[in-house]
Structure formats: C-alpha cells, structure tokens
Design a protein around this motif. Structure first.
Motif, PDB file in Angstrom:
ATOM      1  N   TYR A   1      12.774  -5.482  -0.762  1.00 46.73           N
ATOM      2  CA  TYR A   1      13.747  -5.039  -1.754  1.00 46.73           C
ATOM      3  C   TYR A   1      13.173  -4.959  -3.283  1.00 46.73           C
ATOM      4  O   TYR A   1      13.597  -3.916  -3.737  1.00 46.73           O
ATOM      5  N   ALA A   2      12.352  -5.684  -3.668  1.00 49.44           N
ATOM      6  CA  ALA A   2      11.616  -5.539  -5.032  1.00 49.44           C
ATOM      7  C   ALA A   2      10.933  -4.162  -5.120  1.00 49.44           C
ATOM      8  O   ALA A   2      10.994  -3.507  -6.040  1.00 49.44           O
ATOM      9  N   GLY A   3      10.249  -3.753  -3.990  1.00 44.89           N
ATOM     10  CA  GLY A   3       9.523  -2.684  -3.891  1.00 44.89           C
ATOM     11  C   GLY A   3      10.295  -1.437  -4.100  1.00 44.89           C
ATOM     12  O   GLY A   3      10.042  -0.359  -4.620  1.00 44.89           O
ATOM     13  N   ALA A   4      11.331  -1.347  -3.297  1.00 38.73           N
ATOM     14  CA  ALA A   4      12.462  -0.278  -3.332  1.00 38.73           C
ATOM     15  C   ALA A   4      12.970  -0.169  -4.575  1.00 38.73           C
ATOM     16  O   ALA A   4      13.119   0.906  -5.310  1.00 38.73           O
ATOM     17  N   ILE A   5      13.188  -1.242  -5.236  1.00 37.24           N
ATOM     18  CA  ILE A   5      13.853  -1.257  -6.650  1.00 37.24           C
ATOM     19  C   ILE A   5      12.767  -0.608  -7.758  1.00 37.24           C
ATOM     20  O   ILE A   5      13.126   0.032  -8.503  1.00 37.24           O
TER      21      ILE A   5
ATOM     22  N   GLU B   1       0.885  -1.214  -0.101  1.00 36.78           N
ATOM     23  CA  GLU B   1      -0.175   0.131  -0.098  1.00 36.78           C
ATOM     24  C   GLU B   1       0.870   1.347   0.023  1.00 36.78           C
ATOM     25  O   GLU B   1       0.601   2.288  -0.516  1.00 36.78           O
ATOM     26  N   SER B   2       1.778   1.120   0.723  1.00 33.79           N
ATOM     27  CA  SER B   2       3.022   2.289   0.843  1.00 33.79           C
ATOM     28  C   SER B   2       3.316   2.769  -0.631  1.00 33.79           C
ATOM     29  O   SER B   2       3.691   3.762  -1.000  1.00 33.79           O
ATOM     30  N   LEU B   3       3.775   1.532  -1.329  1.00 42.27           N
ATOM     31  CA  LEU B   3       4.547   1.413  -2.406  1.00 42.27           C
ATOM     32  C   LEU B   3       3.394   2.303  -3.529  1.00 42.27           C
ATOM     33  O   LEU B   3       3.857   3.185  -4.247  1.00 42.27           O
ATOM     34  N   LYS B   4       2.370   1.682  -3.427  1.00 41.13           N
ATOM     35  CA  LYS B   4       1.269   2.429  -4.276  1.00 41.13           C
ATOM     36  C   LYS B   4       1.024   3.939  -4.049  1.00 41.13           C
ATOM     37  O   LYS B   4       1.101   4.709  -4.946  1.00 41.13           O
ATOM     38  N   LEU B   5       1.053   4.462  -2.845  1.00 33.03           N
ATOM     39  CA  LEU B   5       1.168   5.833  -2.459  1.00 33.03           C
ATOM     40  C   LEU B   5       2.310   6.455  -3.221  1.00 33.03           C
ATOM     41  O   LEU B   5       2.122   7.653  -3.706  1.00 33.03           O
TER      42      LEU B   5
END
Length: 1392
Positions: A938-942, A908-912
């Motif tokens: 890690y994948a979300g950060a990249i 959810e934070s990644l989508k925001l």
C-alpha cells in the motif's frame, strides 16, 4: 429582377418548344451535372482519364485506392438528377408497362415495378358493427401504424390489419361521441401539449363538432404496433361548417380543416390548459369567402361559363382536399370547382393566402405546351375535374411544388415562382404558379392490342411516345382517387361505369414509378433527359376507401440532387410499402427494387432465354448495374413473396447460379487508353479502365457501406449525473448486417476467384497475346485485388468496432489523452477502414482495451490473442519497459508479498515506475497501483501515485487554480485534472487498507500485526505529504464517502480553510463547518454559519431552514469559556440573535402557509401544488411577499393578523376587517367539516390566535373581537334554539388573561348600543345576562382568598350601580332576574 411566366409567342421560336430542334433556354440555375450511372451496353461506365475516374493511383495502397474509388462512386450517386431535370417543361406520355398476367398464369410480370405482398381480411367483428349502422359509415387507414379504422355513425373502431388472424385482433373502440362522424385524420401533435406517451392525434369531425383524441402508439420487439386512445376533453363546435377534410403539419403540429359548405379554411387551436382569453381548443377562420364568392358569381355570369367543375347543383364551392408542405411552409387546398389555393404557414397562427389558380387558368397555361388541338382529357365541358393534389417537397425538387391529377388520369406538375427569381429556394414566398409538365395516361388496352403483339410474361413492353404524343388515351378516364409519394410513385384508382354513369364492379389500380435505372443514365449529347416511368395494372377486389404509406417517406438524400436515387439505397433502406383499403380487405403493395426485378427476370427465364434476358437488362440499365444486381442476388440480397405471403430472401440455388453466370460471363472487359499520358510517377496501368464487372462490384460495395462511410464511430453524451456516455452512431445490428453482407461477398470472391477475370492471379498473364492486353489485365487485377483487400479491411474494421462496443467503451475512451479523444470523436468509418491515422488510433484503442483487461486480472497473451483473432491488424505489442516492471510485480506475487524476495521485487518495480513517473501513462499507473494493492504494497502504491502527480505538475499550477476559485476557462485546470487522476488511485488504496483492516481476524496475532503495520505505513505516507492539492482532494473524497467524522478528527491547518472555501458552494460543507466549530466549542461561529445556511440560496427546504434557525438561536444563546482562537465576525451577538429571531418568525409564517396550501385548502388544484411548493418550500420570503402573494389572496386571516403583528401594522380598519373575516371563515369551515360544534371551533381558533398574538392591543382589539363573538354566540344560541346562556366568549377572554374590567366595559357598551341588533329585546336580554355573569365572575375572582372585591371600592361601587340598572330594567326573564338580584345583593353586601 423577376422572370415572367412563359407567354404565347407571336411566331415559333427555335428552342421555345419541346419539339423544336434548337437547344433549350437556360434555367437560370446551375445544372447538377451528368451522372455516371449504370453505364452503356459495353463499358458500363463513362470512360475516365484514369483508372477510377480520379487522380493517378500508383502511390496509393490497395485499400486507399479502393476507398478513392468508393468516394468517387458515392459522389456520382449523389448527383442523381433532380426531379425537374427529367420532368422537363412540356408534355409526355411515356410508360414502360409489362404484359399483364394471362388467363393461364396470374403471376405478375418479373419486370413489374410493384408487387402485391398480401391481402389482409377485414375482421368479422367490423362487419358485425357495420351491420348496426343507421346513418353513415366511412373507412380509412393509419398505414404508418399498421391500423385501419371504420366510423359507424358516432362510433370509431381501430384494428391492427397486420394481425395474422383478423378475427383475433383487438378492436379498439371510441364510442363517446353522440353525432355522426364525417371525417377522421391522424396528425402529429404540437410538442409540449400532451404527455410524451401521446404520439399522434386523432382529429374526428362530426356534423356539429370537431374532437381531438390522443393516440399513444408503442412498438414491440416483434414489430407489432399497439395503439391506445386517450380522451383529451378538447373539442370545438363546427356547426354549419360540415368539415370533411383535415390536414396536419408534422413540423409544427398545426391542424387545419376545410369547410364542406364554403371555401373557408379553419385552423384548430389547442393548448394544455385554458387561459384568460382562449380555451383549450378553438378554431380560427383564416379566410373570408364572402367577397370572393360574390365576385366569382358575378364574373361567371358575365362570361357565361358552363358549370363544369363539379355538379350543376346550387351548392357553393367548398374545400375538397388540403395538403401541407412543411419543407416550404405552404398549405394547398383543392376546391370542389378545381381551384387550387396556396397559403403561407407563417409562424404563430397566421395563414395568408398567396396564390389562387382556377382550373381554367391552369389549362390556359397548358395550352402553350400543346401542338395539337385541345384534348378531351383536359376539357372541362366533358366533365374533367381535378380529383387530388400532392405536394413535392423542397428536398425532392427546388422548382416543382405540386402535382394535381384530373379525373381523366392526367398529371399536371405545377411550379411556383417568387419575386426573387424563377425556381427560387424554398425559403422564398411564391407569388405565381404555372404548369410545368403534363403527363398523359398510358395507352388504352385496345390501342395496345392493336399496335403491339402479345409479349411473353418476362418481356417489358415499351410504349415510346408517338409523334405527336398521344393525348387522348381514355385508360384512366374515370379516375376517382390518386396518390403520389416520393420519389414519384403514382397510384391511380379507376372505376368502371356504364353509359349512364353507374359504377360497375371493383376498382382497377394503375401504378407507376420512375425507372431510376434508366433516368440515372446520362442523355445523349444534345438530348434532354426523358421521364422514364414503369407502370402496371392491378385488379382490386373491391371499392377503394383509402391508401397510405406504410414505410417511412423515401429519401436518398436531403437535397434534390440525389433525392430520388432508388438504386443507391436499395441495400440500405427497406423498400417502400403502401397499404390500400378496399371494402373487402387491405392490400399491401411493395416497390420492387432493381435487384428484385433482376432476380425475378432470370428466375422466369429458360436456359434459352437466359442470355436474352440478361442482354435486355444490360440494354435498359447498363452492364455495371447488371453486375451489381447479379452479385447482390448471389449474396442473397434479392427478395420475393413466398406462397404464404411472406417476404423472404431468394435462396434458390438455380437463381443464384444464373446470377453467378451473368456476373462472370457478362461482366465485360477492361480497356486501355493508350493515348493518355500517365504523367510523372505514373504508369500505363493507371490508364486502364476496369471492366463493368469491377464497376458493378464497386457499386454494390459502395451501396453497402454508404450509410456508415462518412459517419463517425461514436458520439459522446452527458449523463444526467454529469458523467460521460459514449454510444455508437450506427447501431450494432446495422453493423452486423453490413459485415454479414460483406462477408458473403468476400466468400463468393474467394471461392470463385479462379473464374473471375482480375482475380485469377499471374496465370491470366500467360494467355496475354500482346503488351496492351497484358497491361489491361494488370490494371484489372490491381483494381479487383484492391477491392478485395478493401472488403477484408471493412470486415475487420467493423469487427473491431463490434469488439470495442462489447466492452465498456466509456472506460476505454476515458483512459486516452484529450488529443486522442478528440481524434476519436472525428474518426469516421472511412478513416478507420482506409487511412493510416485511423488505424493508428484504433491501435491506441486496442492498447487501452488490453490494459483494461490486464487490470481486471486477465493474462496479457490471452487478451492479445483474442484481439488478434478478431481484428489482427489493429493489435500491437505492449510497451517493453512497462512490461518489465509488470513482470517484477508478477514475480513478486508468485514469490509471496510477505517474503523478503517478494518485498524486494516490489521495491524494485516501484523504482522502475518512479524513474518514468513523468511519462507514465494513466493506464499503466492504474494497473500498477491495482497490482500493488493485490500484493498489500500500500505504501508503495501511494508513493508512486504522489510521485506521478508531482511530475505532472511541477510548478504547482493546480494549487494556484484551487486558491483562485477553480475558474472553468483556465489552462491550470488541466494540471489539476492530471493530478487528481493520480489521487483517485490513492483513494482506492485507502479503501483497500481500511477493508482489509476491518476484516482481519483477531485470533491471528501475526497477521493482525502485519496488517496494522502496513496500514500505519500507508497512512504515514498520506499524513506526511505536504501536497496541499492532495489534501484538498482527500477531504473531498472523505466527504463523498460519507466519512465526515474522519474529517472532523483531522488536526490539520488545511481543514478550516478547506471547509470555509467549500461552504460557499455546498450545503454539506457548510453543515460540516458549523459542526466543526461546535466540536471545538465555538458556538457563536457555529450560529453564524447556521444563520447563513438559513438565508442561503441553496436548495434547502423550509423545515430544514427552520431547524437551522432554531439551532442557531440555541448556539447564539450559549455561553462558553475558553473559546479557541477562531476569527471573529464584526457583528455583535445581539444583532445576530435579533436577526435569527426575525427570520424564525418569518419562517414559521411561511411554514403555516405552505402546510395549508398543500394539504388543507381545496381551492388549490393538483397542477398548481408543485408551483406553490417550489415557491414556498425553499428560501425564506420577505414579509410583504408572504402577505400580498399568499395570505391576503388566500384569505388566511389569522396569518394576516400575525403578519400585522410582526410588521407592527396598526391600521384599525384592516385589523377589524381581518378579525371579522377570520371568525366568519372559522365558522364556515366548522359547519362544512361538522366534526365539532361550530362555536367550539371558533372559540378554539380565536384563543389560539390570541396566544400567538400575545393579546396585543393593536392586533387583538377587544372592542372589535368581543362584540363579534358575543353577536356570534347570540346568533348561534338563537339558530340552535338553546335557552341556556352562552358564556364561552367571556370564558375565552378570561383564559387569555383579559382583565374583567375590560370585558365589563365592552359588554356594557353593547348593552347601551343604539344600533341594531343590539337594540332588540332578545339581544339586550342576552347582553344583560352576560354582564351579570361577568360581574359575578369578577367578584368571585377578586374576593377569593380575602382579597378586595373588584380590586377597589370605586370598581365595586360602579358594579353595584350597573347591577341596579340591570335589575331595575324589568325585562329580564324570571331566572335571569333572580340571578341579577343575587349578584346585586352580593355586591351590595360588600359595600355596606
């Protein structure tokens, strides 16, 4: 046009003289304008049409109003009159001299301009050395280094005179000289000549030489200065010159010496090393006085002039003093006959004479200023002479150049003119010099006692200039030394003598200084400024030897206007200090600031005389200056000398209470201009002129912040590695000092607000008796509260700067946008303190600081509270949207990253974050990535970083910029930098993934499986990315981390393109490229890359280039099958191999040269080795360069022969010469080393060289080498008296594979050689023996194994005939004859 100097008028002209009432003529320059100074007795400031002398302030905030007033005040202080505006044309004798100490009290008057701090004794060891003197002694000071010196005969000793225990101070001695020292001078060296440690030069003159001694000074944290002397080896003969005065230019490092026997000026030249036409140290005579001297003698004899300037002895005129004005590039000399000469310090080593003025010419010019008969003080017939000269820099005055002091204590200010106009700028060369002002000595003590009653110790006795001016005072009649320091400190040393001229007792010192507080006040209308000086007498305990300025030269501004304003810098700069060396000790004299004088005056006053003292101060300096001084004393700014000779702040409660009373009770009243129209939008409050109390506060505050007000907060510098370094323009210590002083002021104003008019609030309005009084009180209140708020803003602003530089400010600033960074560079302290834009920028910095703190794991509320406590108005709330996303991250961390809820919150934070990827700031992105790493997302950060990078460069400008070669001046570079800031975060993720994968425990299968899955997810995001810019950046990062193997394992279409593009600019990429080719068996392409590396201009040493060539040779010779489809070069394999071999031969020669020059050649000096290494240990040089510049010049004959062979050079003469020189040098080297027999060394070197030359017919000529070696062997046998036959030359050639027949033919030629020494019996015997040995060796070699002796019957017959000749010669010794017969018989047997 040029303005002529003033001539004597035929009749008095109104205004032409000082005493006439007409207005003065124009000065042909713009006046500096009147300065609003301390103010008069009442208001303390000149009335202005508005409240603070500027535009109406109704629409301004309180801080902006105060800032405008400070700017106005600072502007006024920069308009302090230039020197020539109060040292006007004419004469004067005005001094304000306080009463001297009485017999009952030796405490100096409180109004004295100077104060003796302490007296340092001369160490006892100095007197011990002094007692050993035989011929001559002299003493002096290096005041700026806190050291004194004494020269005893030929020895020089230095010591730190500030050491608390003189007998324990280190005595630095220099005893290398053999002649008596005549003068010692400390000068600045020319940059680049000495090492950086050498900060000064000691110029030491002796009776016959001048020596330059290096001096290194270091200052400890405690302020103690240590000196070290270095021998420079620089000296020059000064025979018959008798030099006793030296001067040096601080700007250029040039050194000048005056002759003690003639009027010549010499320049001492010095350089780092000797050159063809100049030594390390020399001298140049810039004058030729022969013609001048003869003309002077003739002229004097014609006019029958008396011998008044100097003694009547036949000693010729000589140079007495030299001074330099670097600001105008002028050198002044004073001769023994009181003649002043001006030279121009032109660039290079030129010193043309510009002006010569004799004392008589100067006195003639003064005569026009005098209204009375000639004064005896300026009468050469009565022994008057010039004792010293002192330059006035262009920063201090644009018109006055020089001050000369007479032996009667008269100061003559001299002005120069140029061909341009009168008072031209400092860059114009002067063509004329004339007297401008004459300052006569103060009245004598007798005159004072008869005209003035004895004043109290706290009264300032004023000596107004009488009418006419007293020009006959003898108070300084016997002046022997004088000095002048900016902005006008005058030190005059007078000795007492009897009627026979004998000196009686110690010197008496007269000191004077400009009374800045009175000069700053504007003159009355129609009047000119008066040169107010405060003076005092001081008794010394001995004879003065030297005087020096301890503190830095005074300067309140860089221009004449404002230069001498001591009041403006009294809280910003340390007071000037001067050291005086006598034969009994060193006295340190300090200039007293106005605040110190005020504190001393009220301290010494009683309750009854307190008000009179304050009123006197107001009468002299104005009410505003009194208030400024009083508030400074209250804030502990005043200093005084303690009983133990220490300088300390005055904290006496009684003194502070008296200062508080003076500030509150004597601060004056505000006034209202009822007739001034405030204009549209204004109010009557704007017409209020605040009280002198307010102006005094404003003076004090403006003087506290003047040094930082217009300065930027920070400055950017580049580090040696190309990074960014940000440093403060004002030191943290200075900021804390200013903040502390402002804090003391704030504390006082807060505590005493109910007693200070303007700060009492609304209660003061209740006592107003009229509307006018009410408006006046409102105006005073507005002004005072504005100042109080401004002080609070200044304190908070400084606190913010201190907090800012407590953190790594480089990291904080780098997180800002380019526009913000540019604004930060331009932000001044004034802008930070007083403008809305400055505060907004500060808030942006605070935001960056908060984000950085949160990124480090700090709690948001904690960080914000800390900033709010220190500088609350600069701290603002964080962005709500970003905090919401960060809140999801925080909750995910609390729920557990491995849980389903935690993973959901992370997604959810990644989508925001992705929704605002186009506007997400760098700091927010960085913080989010770090938090994702902490939660193993890690994948979300990249993915987030790649999304932000793509949004920042939607049209892919960065890729086009990379493909075009990354030009610097290109707008697309900004897009690339924006993207790489995101990619840098991805590399951080990769590092974290790899780290956790390496550290995962192998025993926990579940945890290992989770880590492996997340690593796969992360690298899937990386490998599936089609962002070529990202791939390029990733490859760069791999290489920077040293992960070249990882790059070699990548199967990507971008790898070869990337390495080919990068290999043109970097060796690491080129090395990686040939390794990549070799990894896939494309050895020929690898060889081509290695060849280009060896030929490249990269910074590669020679051994590495040879290694590349060797590898390239091997790779080019390797045959492979199934080569991958790489692009092929147009060069054939044979061409590449040939080029590799040629370069390898060249490189080997260059390596031989480098090794010899750097290790085994004693002719190469240490300073030459780095240059040789830089030239040879790099690119492979052409063959002609190696030969002409190195091998031939160095006499490396073996290398010359190798070069001949490589170049196919066939000049038999040069080759023969090289071989002769090679053998001779080999013998010489062997004789020097002595490690082995010389012939063995020669034989080994010849054999080695022959192998390298492959015994080439052209470069290894047997007809040349064989005779040389045979001759050498015979000579060696003779010199060593050996009876055995030396056959090693024959064995040497045989080992090299030279045919026997060639050797036999060569030796036979020597046997029949008709030239000496071969015709001598000894040589013919040795030659015959060698022939016998060679024939025997040939026979044995060919007949062994049943072969044909000598190869053929014809050769055997020839040898038989040769042996018959030798045996039939009849002169061989018995053993040699027997051996020859044996060989002949053996040959004869095979023939028959």
């Amino acid at each position: 046009m040029a303005f002529n100097s003033l001539q004597t008028p035929q009749r008095p002209i109104p205004g032409g003289f000082v005493n006439t009432p007409a207005p003065r003529p124009p000065n042909f320059r713009m006046a500096s304008g009147g300065l609003v100074g301390g103010g008069g007795q009442q208001g303390g400031a000149v009335q202005q049409p508005t409240q603070n002398g500027v535009a109406a302030t109704s629409g301004l905030t309180a801080v902006e109003r105060a800032a405008r007033a400070i700017n106005h005040r600072l502007n006024l202080e920069t308009r302090y009159p230039p020197l020539e505006e109060y040292v006007t044309q004419g004469i004067s004798a005005d001094y304000d001299i306080p009463a001297p100490p009485t017999a009952q009290s030796q405490i100096p008057s409180a109004w004295a301009p100077f104060q003796k701090i302490k007296t340092n004794e001369i160490p006892e060891r100095v007197f011990e050395q002094y007692n050993t003197a035989e011929v001559n002694t002299s003493m002096g000071l290096f005041a700026e280094l806190h050291h004194a010196w004494i020269a005893i005969d030929s020895a020089l000793y230095l010591w730190d005179y500030t050491h608390p225990n003189p007998d324990q101070t280190e005595l630095v001695g220099y005893e290398e000289l053999t002649e008596c020292i005549t003068a010692v001078k400390l000068v600045k060296p020319r940059p680049g000549v000495f090492v950086k440690d050498v900060t000064h030069l000691l110029v030491v003159t002796t009776s016959d030489h001048l020596h330059l001694i290096g001096l290194a000074s270091t200052k400890s944290e405690a302020g103690v200065i240590s000196v070290t002397l270095y021998q420079t080896g620089m000296n020059v003969s000064m025979k018959a010159i008798n030099s006793n005065c030296v001067a040096g230019s601080e700007k250029t490092g040039r050194v000048f010496v005056g002759s003690g026997t003639t009027n010549d000026v010499y320049e001492i030249t010095y350089q780092q090393e000797e050159k063809w036409f100049s030594s390390k140290c020399g001298k140049i005579c810039h004058t030729d006085t022969s013609l001048t001297s003869s003309f002077s003698k003739s002229f004097s004899s014609q006019l029958q002039l008396p011998a008044v300037f100097g003694s009547t002895s036949p000693r010729s005129e000589y140079v007495k003093q030299i001074v330099i004005d670097d600001s105008r590039d002028l050198l002044y000399t004073l001769s023994s006959r009181s003649t002043i000469r001006i030279f121009h310090l032109k660039p290079g080593q030129s010193l043309p004479l510009l002006i010569t003025r004799t004392a008589r010419e100067i006195l003639t010019g003064i005569g026009h200023m005098m209204t009375r008969p000639q004064t005896p003080l300026l009468d050469p017939a009565q022994g008057m002479r010039f004792v010293s000269i002192a330059p006035i820099t262009s920063a201090e005055s644009s018109r006055l150049n020089l001050v000369t002091t007479t032996s009667t204590g008269v100061r003559i200010f001299l002005s120069t003119t140029s061909n341009a106009y009168y008072g031209s700028d400092s860059s114009s060369t002067p063509t004329s010099m004339q007297p401008y002002h004459v300052k006569f000595p103060p009245p004598t003590s007798d005159a004072e006692q008869t005209t003035k009653p004895a004043p109290s110790s706290n009264q300032l006795t004023s000596y107004p200039a009488p009418q006419p001016i007293d020009t006959s005072s003898t108070s300084l009649q016997t002046t022997r030394i004088s000095r002048r320091y900016a902005p006008g400190y005058f030190f005059c040393f007078v000795h007492t003598q009897d009627k026979d001229g004998r000196i009686l007792g110690p010197d008496t010192l007269f000191l004077s200084a400009p009374d800045t507080g009175r000069i700053v006040q504007p003159p009355e209308p129609g009047q000119v400024r008066v040169y107010h000086e405060s003076g005092q007498w001081m008794a010394l305990t001995g004879r003065t030897e030297d005087i020096g300025l301890v503190s830095a030269p005074f300067s309140a501004a860089k221009t004449p206007a404002g230069f001498g304003n001591e009041l403006a810098v009294q809280f910003d700069q340390t007071a000037s200090e001067v050291a005086i060396l006598t034969n009994t000790g060193i006295h340190t004299i300090r200039r007293r600031r106005l605040v110190d004088i005020f504190a001393a005056a009220i301290r010494g006053s009683s309750n009854d005389s307190f008000e009179e003292t304050v009123k006197k101060f107001i009468r002299l300096y104005g009410r505003s200056e009194m208030c400024a001084a009083a508030i400074a004393v209250v804030c502990n700014q005043a200093t005084d000398v303690t009983a133990d000779a220490r300088l300390a702040n005055i904290t006496d409660r009684d003194v502070i209470e008296l200062a508080r009373r003076a500030f509150i009770e004597q601060g004056g009243k505000a006034t209202l201009n009822e007739y001034n129209d405030p204009g549209p939008g204004g109010s009557m409050v704007d017409n209020v002129q605040p009280s002198p109390r307010y102006h005094g506060l404003m003076l004090y505050v403006s003087r506290l912040v003047r040094s930082l007000w217009k300065e930027p907060l920070m400055k950017e510098e580049s580090t040696p590695t190309g990074g960014l370094k940000i440093t403060p323009t004002i030191t943290m210590e200075k900021l804390r000092a200013v903040q502390g002083n402002l804090g003391d002021l704030q504390k006082f104003l807060n505590e005493k607000s109910k007693y200070i008019e303007g700060l009492t609030g609304a209660t003061a309005l209740t006592g107003a008796s009229s509307r006018q009084e009410e408006v006046t009180l409102q105006g005073e209140h507005r002004a005072m509260t504005s100042l109080v708020k401004a002080v609070a803003s200044f304190i908070e602003g400084i606190a913010f700067v201190l907090v800012l530089f407590d953190d790594p400010v480089d990291e904080v600033v780098l997180t800002l946008s380019d526009e913000s960074r540019q604004r930060i560079r331009q932000l001044t302290y004034e802008g930070l303190f007083c403008t809305t834009g400055g505060r907004d920028l500060a808030k942006e910095l605070v935001k960056a600081m908060v984000n950085r703190s949160i990124a480090r794991g700090a709690n948001v509320d904690t960080v914000a509270e800390a900033l709010r406590r220190k500088c609350g108005s600069f701290c603002s709330a964080e962005d709500v949207v970003v905090f919401k996303a960060q809140e999801h991250l925080r909750r995910a961390s609390e729920a557990g990253a491995d849980s389903a809820a935690g993973r959901g919150l992370l997604n959810e934070s990644l989508k925001l974050f992705q929704k605002v990827a186009g506007t997400l700031s760098a700091e927010h992105l960085s913080r989010a990535v770090d938090q994702y790493i902490e939660t193993s997302f890690y994948a979300g950060a990249i993915r987030l970083a790649l999304s932000v990078a793509a949004e920042r460069d939607r049209v892919n400008k960065a890729l086009a910029w990379i493909r075009d070669g990354r030009p610097d001046q290109d707008s697309r570079k900004e897009a690339y930098e924006k993207r790489t800031s995101c990619y840098a975060l991805i590399t951080k993720v990769i590092a974290a993934v790899d780290q956790i994968s390496e550290n995962s425990p192998s025993s926990d299968d579940v945890k290992t499986s989770n880590i492996a899955r997340r690593k796969v997810e992360a690298y899937y995001e990386i490998n599936q990315s089609d962002d070529e810019v990202f791939q390029t950046y990733l490859f760069d990062w791999y290489l920077n981390k040293g992960w070249s193997d990882r790059l070699l394992e990548i199967e990507s279409p971008y790898v070869i393109t990337y390495l080919q593009r990068k290999s043109n600019d970097d060796t690491a990429h080129a090395n990686l490229l040939w390794r990549y080719y070799a990894r896939y068996n494309n050895f020929f392409e690898a060889a081509k890359v290695q060849l280009q590396l060896a030929k490249s201009g990269f910074d590669i040493d020679l051994s590495t280039r040879i290694e590349h060539l060797s590898r390239a040779k091997a790779n080019a010779s390797t045959r492979t099958n199934g080569i991958h489809n790489f692009s092929k070069s147009q060069q054939t394999k044979q061409e590449v191999v040939r080029e590799i071999n040629d370069l390898l031969d060249l490189a080997n020669i260059q390596e031989d040269l480098l090794r010899r020059l750097m290790t085994s050649d004693p002719r190469v000096t240490e300073d030459r080795r780095p240059l040789i290494e830089s030239e040879l240990n790099g690119r492979i040089l052409p063959l002609d360069t190696l030969y002409n510049d190195y091998a031939d010049q160095a006499g490396y004959w073996d290398i010359c022969l190798i070069i001949y062979e490589l170049a196919d050079y066939r000049s038999s003469t040069n080759i023969a010469t090289a071989w002769h020189n090679f053998i001779d040098s080999a013998n010489d080297d062997a004789m020097v080393s002595g490690q082995a027999a010389a012939f063995e060394v020669v034989a080994e070197k010849v054999q080695t060289l022959g192998k390298r030359l492959n015994c080439s017919d052209s470069t290894f000529p047997i007809p040349v080498i064989l005779p040389k070696l045979v001759n050498y062997a015979i000579q060696d046998n003779i010199s060593n008296k050996r009876s055995t036959l030396e056959t090693w030359p024959i064995e040497l050639f045989l080992d090299l594979g030279i045919p026997h027949e060639v050797l036999v033919t060569g030796i036979e030629d020597l046997f029949y050689n008709p030239e000496r020494p071969w015709t001598t019996d000894r040589y013919r015997i040795k030659t015959a023996q060698l022939l016998t040995y060679t024939v025997d060796a040939w026979y044995m070699a060919t007949s062994r194994g049943g072969g044909v002796a000598f190869g053929s019957e014809e050769n055997a017959a020839a040898m038989l005939e040769l042996m018959r000749v030798i045996t039939g010669w009849g002169q061989l010794p018995r053993e040699a004859q027997d051996e020859a017969v044996r060989v002949r018989e053996a040959v004869d047997r095979i023939m028959w």
